[in-house]
Design a protein around this motif. Structure first.
Motif, mmCIF file in Angstrom:
data_model
loop_
_atom_site.group_PDB
_atom_site.id
_atom_site.type_symbol
_atom_site.label_atom_id
_atom_site.label_comp_id
_atom_site.label_asym_id
_atom_site.label_seq_id
_atom_site.Cartn_x
_atom_site.Cartn_y
_atom_site.Cartn_z
ATOM 1 N N THR A 296 0.504 -1.282 0.179
ATOM 2 C CA THR A 296 -0.181 -0.501 0.108
ATOM 3 C C THR A 296 0.905 1.697 0.285
ATOM 4 O O THR A 296 1.639 0.667 0.481
ATOM 5 N N SER B 165 1.898 5.296 -2.318
ATOM 6 C CA SER B 165 2.104 5.642 -3.165
ATOM 7 C C SER B 165 2.930 4.786 -4.553
ATOM 8 O O SER B 165 2.958 4.568 -5.368
ATOM 9 N N THR B 166 3.842 3.904 -3.979
ATOM 10 C CA THR B 166 4.727 3.313 -4.837
ATOM 11 C C THR B 166 4.195 2.099 -4.514
ATOM 12 O O THR B 166 4.655 1.723 -5.840
ATOM 13 N N ASP C 80 6.283 -3.918 -1.893
ATOM 14 C CA ASP C 80 5.897 -3.242 -0.596
ATOM 15 C C ASP C 80 6.763 -2.157 -0.596
ATOM 16 O O ASP C 80 7.427 -2.088 -1.013
ATOM 17 N N GLY C 81 6.254 -0.611 -0.332
ATOM 18 C CA GLY C 81 6.989 0.497 -0.604
ATOM 19 C C GLY C 81 7.438 0.922 1.370
ATOM 20 O O GLY C 81 6.858 -0.238 1.747
ATOM 21 N N ASP D 57 8.480 3.805 4.507
ATOM 22 C CA ASP D 57 9.002 4.800 5.106
ATOM 23 C C ASP D 57 9.998 5.183 5.294
ATOM 24 O O ASP D 57 10.923 6.343 5.198
ATOM 25 N N LYS E 120 7.732 0.942 8.405
ATOM 26 C CA LYS E 120 5.809 0.869 7.527
ATOM 27 C C LYS E 120 4.582 1.792 8.663
ATOM 28 O O LYS E 120 4.986 2.314 9.774
ATOM 29 N N GLY E 121 4.080 2.158 7.134
ATOM 30 C CA GLY E 121 2.598 2.610 8.142
ATOM 31 C C GLY E 121 2.257 4.274 8.471
ATOM 32 O O GLY E 121 1.337 4.656 8.765
ATOM 33 N N GLY F 299 1.301 5.305 5.558
ATOM 34 C CA GLY F 299 -0.099 4.591 5.784
ATOM 35 C C GLY F 299 -1.618 4.684 6.466
ATOM 36 O O GLY F 299 -2.298 4.356 5.348
ATOM 37 N N GLY F 300 -1.173 4.012 6.832
ATOM 38 C CA GLY F 300 -1.507 3.370 8.428
ATOM 39 C C GLY F 300 -2.518 1.891 7.543
ATOM 40 O O GLY F 300 -2.889 1.120 7.885
ATOM 41 N N ALA F 301 -2.107 1.585 6.557
ATOM 42 C CA ALA F 301 -1.971 -0.458 6.496
ATOM 43 C C ALA F 301 -0.744 -1.325 6.512
ATOM 44 O O ALA F 301 -0.969 -2.234 6.392
ATOM 45 N N GLU G 251 -0.674 -4.622 5.999
ATOM 46 C CA GLU G 251 0.759 -5.591 5.611
ATOM 47 C C GLU G 251 1.714 -6.352 6.198
ATOM 48 O O GLU G 251 2.127 -7.380 4.930
ATOM 49 N N LYS H 298 14.147 7.431 1.395
ATOM 50 C CA LYS H 298 13.953 6.613 2.983
ATOM 51 C C LYS H 298 14.857 5.544 3.377
ATOM 52 O O LYS H 298 14.785 5.306 4.080
HETATM 53 O O1 LIG Z 1 0.705 2.741 5.109
HETATM 54 C C1 LIG Z 1 1.397 2.555 4.864
HETATM 55 C C2 LIG Z 1 2.701 1.777 4.016
HETATM 56 O O2 LIG Z 1 3.358 1.339 4.765
HETATM 57 C C3 LIG Z 1 3.731 2.263 2.525
HETATM 58 O O3 LIG Z 1 4.079 1.389 2.939
HETATM 59 C C4 LIG Z 1 4.845 3.376 3.336
HETATM 60 O O4 LIG Z 1 4.046 4.436 4.104
HETATM 61 C C5 LIG Z 1 5.009 3.724 2.320
HETATM 62 O O5 LIG Z 1 4.631 4.822 1.720
HETATM 63 P P1 LIG Z 1 4.936 5.168 0.699
HETATM 64 O O6 LIG Z 1 5.043 4.057 -0.843
HETATM 65 O O7 LIG Z 1 4.049 6.088 -0.218
HETATM 66 O O8 LIG Z 1 5.728 6.640 0.394
#
Ligand SMILES: O=C[C@H](O)[C@H](O)[C@H](O)COP(=O)(O)O
Length: 223
Positions: free
Chosen positions: A34, A36-37, A87-88, A90, A100-101, A103-105, A109, A127
């Motif tokens: 989950t 943007s990536t 997955d991406g 933070d 991670k988290g 985005g709250g998932a 995840e 990151k």
């Molecule tokens: O809950 C969200 C996830 O852990 C994402 O993988 C993390 O926040 C990275 O998201 P983004 O690719 O948008 O930076």
């Protein structure tokens, strides 16, 4: 001219698809993260949907995006194994431990990742950190435990704030904890997991990524 963060995310999403395609067979399920990536990864993956059976998603957001592309999304209870979860993050350190988290998932995840043979982390170079913890640590908690878990965080040296106006896909609040100086993310993850009322904390250190694809100004590097 420097490559933008958005373009780096796009590059790593493409690299992830190239990385996983040789690992996939026609009957396989792909674990999908989950953020943007991960969104960009889903868009790339859609071109190859004829090469695998279905996906398991770590959020309603990703499930909807996959479904829009015509990719079947399975209930995780119907999935016995998956070759990869992508997955991406933070934050990610040299040991491929992640925070991670954002985005709250995080909870879903961690669950979907636990069913996969490999965790492929995809991120842009912003990151990559020496030590996890500059990003506030997200913790999903049961509603009645917001105050007690926040007090427990303060005893561990952190400062917790509830994420205003946010409820996870599981119907729970998230607290974001600042101020940790993380020397041993595995130990801290274990301690936080043991606090009553914690559903899941955002350290992914006990089960780090198998491989990380990091988009840099000099191309995508493997960690
Ligand atoms: O809950 C969200 C996830 O852990 C994402 O993988 C993390 O926040 C990275 O998201 P983004 O690719 O948008 O930076």
């Amino acid at each position: 001219m420097a490559i933008s963060q958005q373009e780096l995310k796009q590059q790593v999403a493409q690299a992830a698809v190239e990385y996983i395609l040789p690992l996939l067979q026609a009957n396989d399920v792909v674990g999908v993260g989950t953020g943007s990536t991960a969104d960009l990864f889903i868009d790339e993956l859609a071109q190859y949907k004829h090469l695998f059976r279905a996906a398991a998603a770590s959020s309603e957001r990703s499930a909807q995006r996959l479904a829009k592309h015509g990719i079947q999304v399975l209930d995780l209870n119907d999935v016995e194994s998956m070759p990869v979860y992508v997955d991406g993050a933070d934050e990610i350190n040299a040991l491929r431990q992640m925070l991670k988290g954002g985005g709250g998932a995080l909870t879903r995840e961690k669950i979907v990742a636990s069913v996969a043979e490999r965790f492929v982390c995809i991120a842009d170079e912003s990151k990559v950190v020496d030590a996890l913890g500059a990003f506030k640590l997200p913790i999903e908690v049961l509603p009645m435990a917001v105050a007690s878990v926040s007090r427990a965080m303060s005893k561990l040296g952190g400062v917790a704030h509830i994420r205003e106006g946010f409820i996870t896909d599981n119907g729970n609040p998230i607290i974001d904890v600042a101020g940790f100086s993380v020397k041993d993310a595995r130990e801290l993850e274990q301690r936080i997991n043991n606090i009553p009322g914690v559903v899941c904390c955002g350290f992914f250190a006990l089960s780090p990524a198998t491989v990380a694809l990091i988009a840099t100004q000099d191309g995508v590097k493997t960690l």
